[in-house]
Design an enzyme around this catalytic site. Structure first.
Site, PDB file in Angstrom:
ATOM      1  N   LYS A 268       0.836  -1.198   0.000  1.00 35.12           N
ATOM      2  CA  LYS A 268       0.000   0.000   0.000  1.00 35.12           C
ATOM      3  C   LYS A 268       0.873   1.251   0.000  1.00 35.12           C
ATOM      4  O   LYS A 268       2.009   1.215   0.478  1.00 35.12           O
ATOM      5  CB  LYS A 268      -0.844   0.030   1.290  1.00 35.12           C
ATOM      6  CG  LYS A 268      -1.981  -0.950   1.331  1.00 35.12           C
ATOM      7  CD  LYS A 268      -2.767  -0.796   2.627  1.00 35.12           C
ATOM      8  CE  LYS A 268      -3.919  -1.776   2.689  1.00 35.12           C
ATOM      9  NZ  LYS A 268      -4.961  -1.538   1.677  1.00 35.12           N
ATOM     10  N   ASP A 279      -7.584  -3.111  10.664  1.00 36.68           N
ATOM     11  CA  ASP A 279      -8.052  -4.099   9.698  1.00 36.68           C
ATOM     12  C   ASP A 279      -8.470  -5.417  10.375  1.00 36.68           C
ATOM     13  O   ASP A 279      -8.840  -6.370   9.708  1.00 36.68           O
ATOM     14  CB  ASP A 279      -6.961  -4.339   8.637  1.00 36.68           C
ATOM     15  CG  ASP A 279      -7.535  -4.740   7.292  1.00 36.68           C
ATOM     16  OD1 ASP A 279      -8.715  -4.460   7.042  1.00 36.68           O
ATOM     17  OD2 ASP A 279      -6.793  -5.352   6.498  1.00 36.68           O
ATOM     18  N   ARG A 342     -10.367 -11.438   1.954  1.00 31.96           N
ATOM     19  CA  ARG A 342     -11.212 -12.475   1.368  1.00 31.96           C
ATOM     20  C   ARG A 342     -10.523 -13.844   1.418  1.00 31.96           C
ATOM     21  O   ARG A 342     -11.185 -14.881   1.475  1.00 31.96           O
ATOM     22  CB  ARG A 342     -11.598 -12.080  -0.059  1.00 31.96           C
ATOM     23  CG  ARG A 342     -10.442 -11.858  -0.973  1.00 31.96           C
ATOM     24  CD  ARG A 342     -10.822 -11.096  -2.247  1.00 31.96           C
ATOM     25  NE  ARG A 342     -10.946  -9.668  -2.023  1.00 31.96           N
ATOM     26  CZ  ARG A 342     -11.274  -8.795  -2.973  1.00 31.96           C
ATOM     27  NH1 ARG A 342     -11.531  -9.206  -4.199  1.00 31.96           N
ATOM     28  NH2 ARG A 342     -11.374  -7.511  -2.688  1.00 31.96           N
TER      29      ARG A 342
HETATM   30  N1  BES Z   1      -8.089  -3.623   4.359  1.00 33.89           N
HETATM   31  C1  BES Z   1      -8.254  -3.235   3.037  1.00 33.89           C
HETATM   32  C2  BES Z   1      -9.545  -2.475   2.778  1.00 33.89           C
HETATM   33  C3  BES Z   1      -9.638  -1.089   3.351  1.00 33.89           C
HETATM   34  C4  BES Z   1      -9.038  -0.028   2.720  1.00 33.89           C
HETATM   35  C5  BES Z   1     -10.388  -0.877   4.474  1.00 33.89           C
HETATM   36  C6  BES Z   1      -9.179   1.249   3.248  1.00 33.89           C
HETATM   37  C7  BES Z   1     -10.542   0.391   4.976  1.00 33.89           C
HETATM   38  C8  BES Z   1      -9.943   1.462   4.373  1.00 33.89           C
HETATM   39  C9  BES Z   1      -8.262  -4.458   2.120  1.00 33.89           C
HETATM   40  O1  BES Z   1      -7.493  -5.524   2.527  1.00 33.89           O
HETATM   41  C10 BES Z   1      -7.749  -4.002   0.795  1.00 33.89           C
HETATM   42  O2  BES Z   1      -6.627  -3.595   0.738  1.00 33.89           O
HETATM   43  N2  BES Z   1      -8.596  -4.076  -0.211  1.00 33.89           N
HETATM   44  C11 BES Z   1      -8.239  -3.627  -1.514  1.00 33.89           C
HETATM   45  C12 BES Z   1      -8.813  -4.621  -2.483  1.00 33.89           C
HETATM   46  C13 BES Z   1      -8.289  -4.455  -3.885  1.00 33.89           C
HETATM   47  C14 BES Z   1      -6.822  -4.803  -3.953  1.00 33.89           C
HETATM   48  C15 BES Z   1      -9.094  -5.373  -4.775  1.00 33.89           C
HETATM   49  C16 BES Z   1      -8.838  -2.240  -1.724  1.00 33.89           C
HETATM   50  O3  BES Z   1      -9.937  -1.979  -1.245  1.00 33.89           O
HETATM   51  O4  BES Z   1      -8.175  -1.424  -2.363  1.00 33.89           O
HETATM   52 ZN    ZN Z   2      -5.463  -5.394   1.896  1.00 37.43          ZN
HETATM   53 ZN    ZN Z   3      -7.236  -5.698   4.597  1.00 37.99          ZN
END
Ligand code: BES
Ligand code: ZN
Ligand code: ZN
Length: 496
Positions: A268, A279, A342
């Site tokens: 990230k 998370d 997931r």
């Molecule tokens: N934990 C994150 C989702 C998230 C992001 C929650 C910001 C709260 C605030 C999750 O694991 C994630 O990174 N999801 C990605 C999925 C994508 C790679 C398909 C996302 O939401 O960008």
């Molecule tokens: Zn993630």
């Molecule tokens: Zn996550």
């Protein structure tokens, strides 16, 4: 906060007076026990229209002969809802300063039972702050707030009961917030598991089982292992069983517990990455719910499952392009290691469905940024394969002021997630659109059928990415983890 519903008219400490908008005087009954000096001042302020009692407003009176008071605006009586009453109660707690002291007397008069109950609940819920890591200075005052509450005699018993339930459930909300707020260097998968084990030891009707890293590997939990193996702090699954001696099938709650989400190799960006300590809020809510159920004396069997891992980049981390075999036997092409929630849930859901005898399964996960794009911080996304379960959760959320908003599980989303060229399922949608829906469609692939039928176990998914923290409009919390849906699920399961 300790809430004591009193039958006498005495005023202990600061008088808290909830008022409907544009009240010109104190409601008859509410002035009893109030000393003349204070009463006169309140009457003057109200008749002069100097405190309009709009919703969200508060006024402190001090220096008056006859004690101090905190006036709280309830807004218009005809517009009152459970949530507006909760918010008014929360305003009491958020307004408290040193001069109010730690003893209060809330005086209700002529108010509905449910409104008084919600007001008290709001007071309790807002009475939380996370200061475990702050050095306490000398004049730090940790004394608990004592809130005496009075109302008409015939309403006393109902109010005392509702206050008792609110206090019990709040212990679960506080626990969920504590777990969510804990820094990720101290809150890692096995630390969570140890705390759960301790919880199990403390309560006769709670059984806690931990599937550790080695066991997860030998059970073939490729999702959990794939996400967690890149971290020195290894993943695990925690299974809570409450009242296991009662016959099933029973409600099963499954939580995403990523104690820190760096994104893994699909790392990230740095800004706000610290927030990824939250998370694991799905697992925090699950644990908090277990606490709430135990505290409120729930008698039936309920299961909680939390999928704990830290998502780190390392030489031992999974890569984009890897294909893993999940506990279900289905293979997943990992196209983005940041879509890790997931993956851990795929094993948690299949394990729950096949091993734990569910009547229904509800998972909670800070799953997608896309859900925050869709709903902001105002509601969790809600997906389900079963309309009745969906409606029940929606209603429970509405009742508790924790909105869960229905979202679609179109076949097209499932198709998108199952068209990997080399595996059964892919962990990333084909494009970025509808990202919270494709994530839900992925999870649906890991819900087993009921018995021999070709119908799936009733299942619902709550994406709490926007509601687990950072919701400025959530008046029940000052800052940090919200403890979202502990109350929704407690209400859904117990009816209380
Ligand atoms: N934990 C994150 C989702 C998230 C992001 C929650 C910001 C709260 C605030 C999750 O694991 C994630 O990174 N999801 C990605 C999925 C994508 C790679 C398909 C996302 O939401 O960008
Ligand atoms: Zn993630
Ligand atoms: Zn996550």
């Amino acid at each position: 906060m300790q809430v004591i519903v009193n039958t006498n008219e005495n005023i202990n400490g600061t008088l808290v007076l909830p008022l409907w908008q544009d009240s010109k005087n104190m409601v008859s009954g509410s002035e009893s026990g109030v000393q003349r000096g204070l009463k006169n001042q309140i009457e003057t302020i109200l008749s002069d229209g100097d405190f309009k009692a709009k919703s969200g407003s508060a006024m402190t009176l001090a220096g008056t002969e006859g004690g101090k008071a905190l006036l709280i605006g309830l807004g218009k009586e005809e517009d009152a809802t459970l949530q507006s009453m909760r918010e008014a109660g929360a305003k009491v707690t958020s307004s408290l300063k040193k001069i109010h002291g730690k003893t209060l007397t809330v005086k209700f008069s002529g108010m509905e039972d449910s409104h008084m109950a919600a007001f008290v609940e709001g007071m309790i819920l807002r009475d939380y702050s996370y200061d475990h890591y702050k050095t306490k200075d000398e004049d730090h005052d940790d004394t608990e707030i004592i809130a005496h509450v009075t109302c008409e005699l015939e309403k006393n018993e109902a109010l005392a009961n509702s206050a008792k339930i609110s206090s019990a459930v709040a212990t679960g909300v506080y626990l969920a917030r504590d777990l969510g707020n804990a820094p990720p260097n101290d809150m890692y998968p096995m630390a969570f598991a140890e705390q759960a084990r301790e919880f199990g030891r403390k309560h006769d009707n709670v059984d806690v089982k931990i599937i550790n890293y080695d066991e997860a590997r030998s059970l073939g939990m490729g999702g959990l292992v794939g996400v967690g193996m890149g971290s020195y702090r290894k993943p695990c699954m925690v299974i809570f069983e409450i009242n296991g001696d009662k016959p099933g099938p029973s409600p099963c709650i499954v939580g995403k517990g990523i104690t820190f989400d760096t994104g893994g190799i699909s790392i990230k960006p740095s800004p706000s990455m610290d927030e990824m300590k939250y998370d694991m809020h799905g697992s925090a809510t699950t644990f908090g719910l277990m606490q709430a159920l135990v505290a409120s004396g729930h008698k039936d069997r309920v299961i909680g499952v939390t999928c704990m891992a830290e998502n780190m980049p390392s030489s031992n981390a999974q890569r984009p392009g890897d294909v893993i075999t999940t506990y279900s036997g289905k293979t997943v092409e990992v196209l983005n290691t940041d879509a890790e929630g997931r993956l851990v849930l795929s094993d948690g859901l299949w394990y729950t469905g096949t091993e734990l005898n569910p009547s229904y399964i509800i998972d909670l996960a800070t799953l997608t940024g896309a859900c925050v794009v869709a709903l902001g911080h105002e509601a969790s996304g809600l997906w389900s394969n079963n309309d009745e379960l969906l409606n029940n959760i929606k209603e429970a959320g509405e009742h508790c002021g924790e909105i869960a908003w229905p979202m679609p599980l179109f076949k097209a989303f499932e198709k998108e997630m199952t068209d990997s060229k080399i595996a059964d399922v892919r962990n990333l949608g084909a494009g970025r659109w509808g990202g919270s829906n494709t994530a839900a469609a992925f999870l649906k692939q890991f819900i087993p059928n009921m018995g021999d039928s070709d119908e799936q176990i009733p299942w619902a998914h709550l994406d709490i990415a926007g509601t687990a923290w950072g919701a400025k409009s959530n008046k029940m919390v000052k800052t940090g983890a919200t403890g979202i849906h502990v109350r929704t699920l407690h209400h859904l399961i117990t009816g209380q």
